[in-house]
Design a protein around this motif. Structure first.
Motif, short mmCIF file in Angstrom:
data_model
loop_
_atom_site.label_atom_id
_atom_site.label_comp_id
_atom_site.label_asym_id
_atom_site.label_seq_id
_atom_site.Cartn_x
_atom_site.Cartn_y
_atom_site.Cartn_z
N GLY A 1 0.78 -1.23 0.00
CA GLY A 1 0.00 0.00 0.00
C GLY A 1 0.81 1.28 0.00
O GLY A 1 0.24 2.36 -0.19
N ASP A 2 2.12 1.20 0.22
CA ASP A 2 2.95 2.40 0.20
C ASP A 2 3.04 2.96 -1.21
O ASP A 2 3.02 2.22 -2.20
N VAL A 3 3.15 4.30 -1.28
CA VAL A 3 3.42 4.97 -2.55
C VAL A 3 4.82 5.56 -2.46
O VAL A 3 5.09 6.38 -1.58
N LEU A 4 5.70 5.13 -3.33
CA LEU A 4 7.11 5.50 -3.24
C LEU A 4 7.55 6.18 -4.53
O LEU A 4 6.97 5.98 -5.59
N THR A 5 8.60 7.00 -4.40
CA THR A 5 9.19 7.65 -5.56
C THR A 5 10.65 7.25 -5.68
O THR A 5 11.30 6.91 -4.69
N GLY A 6 11.15 7.27 -6.89
CA GLY A 6 12.54 6.98 -7.14
C GLY A 6 12.96 7.65 -8.43
O GLY A 6 12.25 8.51 -8.97
N THR A 7 14.11 7.26 -8.95
CA THR A 7 14.70 7.90 -10.12
C THR A 7 15.05 6.84 -11.15
O THR A 7 15.34 5.69 -10.80
N GLY A 8 15.01 7.21 -12.41
CA GLY A 8 15.43 6.32 -13.48
C GLY A 8 16.00 7.13 -14.63
O GLY A 8 15.86 8.36 -14.68
N THR A 9 16.62 6.44 -15.58
CA THR A 9 17.31 7.10 -16.69
C THR A 9 16.90 6.47 -18.01
O THR A 9 16.97 5.25 -18.17
N MET A 10 16.51 7.29 -18.95
CA MET A 10 16.24 6.80 -20.31
C MET A 10 17.57 6.42 -20.97
O MET A 10 18.52 7.20 -20.99
N ILE A 11 17.63 5.17 -21.49
CA ILE A 11 18.85 4.73 -22.18
C ILE A 11 18.56 4.30 -23.62
O ILE A 11 19.46 3.87 -24.32
N SER A 12 17.31 4.40 -24.04
CA SER A 12 16.93 4.28 -25.44
C SER A 12 15.58 4.96 -25.56
O SER A 12 15.08 5.54 -24.59
N CYS B 1 17.05 1.06 -10.33
CA CYS B 1 17.49 0.03 -9.39
C CYS B 1 16.36 -0.97 -9.17
O CYS B 1 15.18 -0.67 -9.35
N GLY B 2 16.73 -2.15 -8.73
CA GLY B 2 15.74 -3.19 -8.52
C GLY B 2 14.77 -2.89 -7.39
O GLY B 2 13.58 -3.20 -7.47
N HIS B 3 15.27 -2.25 -6.32
CA HIS B 3 14.38 -2.08 -5.16
C HIS B 3 13.33 -0.99 -5.37
O HIS B 3 12.43 -0.85 -4.55
N ASN B 4 13.43 -0.24 -6.47
CA ASN B 4 12.34 0.68 -6.80
C ASN B 4 11.08 -0.06 -7.23
O ASN B 4 9.97 0.45 -7.07
N LEU B 5 11.25 -1.26 -7.78
CA LEU B 5 10.12 -2.01 -8.32
C LEU B 5 9.85 -3.32 -7.58
O LEU B 5 8.73 -3.84 -7.63
N TYR B 6 10.86 -3.85 -6.92
CA TYR B 6 10.71 -5.07 -6.11
C TYR B 6 11.40 -4.79 -4.78
O TYR B 6 12.61 -4.84 -4.66
N LYS C 1 12.19 -4.05 1.47
CA LYS C 1 11.74 -3.56 2.77
C LYS C 1 11.56 -4.70 3.76
O LYS C 1 11.01 -5.75 3.43
N ASP C 2 12.02 -4.51 5.00
CA ASP C 2 11.93 -5.53 6.03
C ASP C 2 11.71 -4.87 7.38
O ASP C 2 12.41 -3.90 7.70
N PRO C 3 10.71 -5.32 8.18
CA PRO C 3 9.81 -6.45 7.91
C PRO C 3 8.78 -6.09 6.85
O PRO C 3 8.53 -4.91 6.59
N PHE C 4 8.19 -7.13 6.26
CA PHE C 4 7.24 -6.94 5.18
C PHE C 4 5.99 -7.76 5.47
O PHE C 4 6.09 -8.88 5.97
N PRO C 5 4.79 -7.21 5.19
CA PRO C 5 3.55 -7.94 5.51
C PRO C 5 3.50 -9.32 4.85
O PRO C 5 3.76 -9.45 3.65
N GLN C 6 3.19 -10.31 5.62
CA GLN C 6 3.12 -11.67 5.10
C GLN C 6 2.04 -11.78 4.03
O GLN C 6 0.92 -11.31 4.20
N SER D 1 2.61 -8.78 -2.01
CA SER D 1 3.56 -8.84 -3.11
C SER D 1 4.64 -7.78 -2.93
O SER D 1 4.34 -6.63 -2.60
N ARG D 2 5.87 -8.17 -3.15
CA ARG D 2 6.96 -7.20 -3.10
C ARG D 2 7.08 -6.40 -4.40
O ARG D 2 7.79 -5.40 -4.44
N TRP D 3 6.42 -6.83 -5.45
CA TRP D 3 6.43 -6.09 -6.70
C TRP D 3 5.54 -4.85 -6.59
O TRP D 3 4.49 -4.88 -5.95
N ALA D 4 5.96 -3.78 -7.22
CA ALA D 4 5.08 -2.63 -7.35
C ALA D 4 3.83 -3.06 -8.11
O ALA D 4 3.91 -3.81 -9.09
N THR D 5 2.67 -2.62 -7.65
CA THR D 5 1.42 -3.00 -8.31
C THR D 5 1.06 -2.05 -9.46
O THR D 5 0.27 -2.40 -10.32
N SER D 6 1.63 -0.86 -9.44
CA SER D 6 1.46 0.07 -10.55
C SER D 6 2.70 0.95 -10.63
O SER D 6 3.46 1.06 -9.65
#
Length: 223
Positions: free
Chosen positions: A2-13, A20-25, A28-33, A36-41
């Motif tokens: 349910g968290d809404v997070l922000t991060g940074t990325g770079t266009m390479i094409s 980075c991987g942890h922006n989308l997967y 975070k620990d502890p994590f609700p049992q 999903s650790r994947w971003a839902t949107s």
């Protein structure tokens, strides 16, 4: 979770964004049992500024401010990643490539990549959206390389949450690493750099996914 997070990325094409991987997967620990650790949107807004997203209009009331998100936004079409991140949070593999559902790079341009040229005291630059500033402010910092490890590099550039996924680049605007970790001590700022293996793999993923009209959407994962 349910968290809404922000991060940074770079266009390479024209349709590929490196982050980075942890922006989308999340690691975070502890994590609700069971959650999903994947971003839902996900939405990527290149060049977003801290201008008001809406502005007054004398006829219709508030309307979208085109200068706040000058290139519009895009979601994902595919995600490429190393399973070492999603299986065990291997910090050497905290990097993902997002194939966007729109070729935003046709408007923004994109950054080139370099491999094999990192050494102690090299001057590099970090760009990103640090979470301790007002929303959507793009900042940069400059510092020297401290230590080059087998797969990661540390450097003297201040960063906080929100910088994650940002480009660690040289003065010619070539990306050498993706920022992954920061902290109070300058020596704790770290990124995953483009070894020859990662460089070749990322460029291979980019080449596989040039925009094609009508191509099916989905998610790919790679070891």
């Amino acid at each position: 979770d349910g968290d809404v997070l922000t991060g940074t990325g770079t266009m390479i094409s024209n349709n590929a964004m490196l982050t980075c991987g942890h922006n989308l997967y999340t690691d975070k620990d502890p994590f609700p049992q069971g959650a999903s650790r994947w971003a839902t949107s996900f939405t990527f807004y290149p060049g977003q500024t801290n201008m008001n997203l809406d502005r007054p209009d004398p006829t219709t009331g508030n309307r979208a401010n085109p200068n706040a998100r000058p290139y519009g936004g895009a979601s994902w079409r595919f995600i490429y990643y190393w399973k070492g991140w999603t299986n065990s949070f291997d910090s050497d593999l905290d990097m993902m490539l997002v194939i966007l559902n729109k070729p935003l790079g046709d408007k923004t341009g994109w950054m080139g990549l370099k491999t094999g040229q990192l050494e102690r005291d090299l001057i590099l630059h970090l760009e990103g959206y640090p979470g301790d500033k007002d929303d959507y402010q793009l900042w940069f910092s400059t510092g020297k390389v401290y230590t080059v490890y087998k797969y990661t590099v540390t450097y003297g550039m201040d960063s906080v949450a929100g910088n994650s996924g940002g480009p660690v680049k040289d003065g010619e605007h070539f990306l050498h690493a993706v920022h992954t970790r920061g902290g109070a001590a300058l020596t704790s700022n770290e990124g995953v750099y483009l070894t020859r293996g990662k460089y070749d793999t990322v460029l291979g993923w980019v080449a596989e996914n040039r925009p094609a009209p009508g191509k099916a959407q989905g998610t790919a994962n790679w070891s």
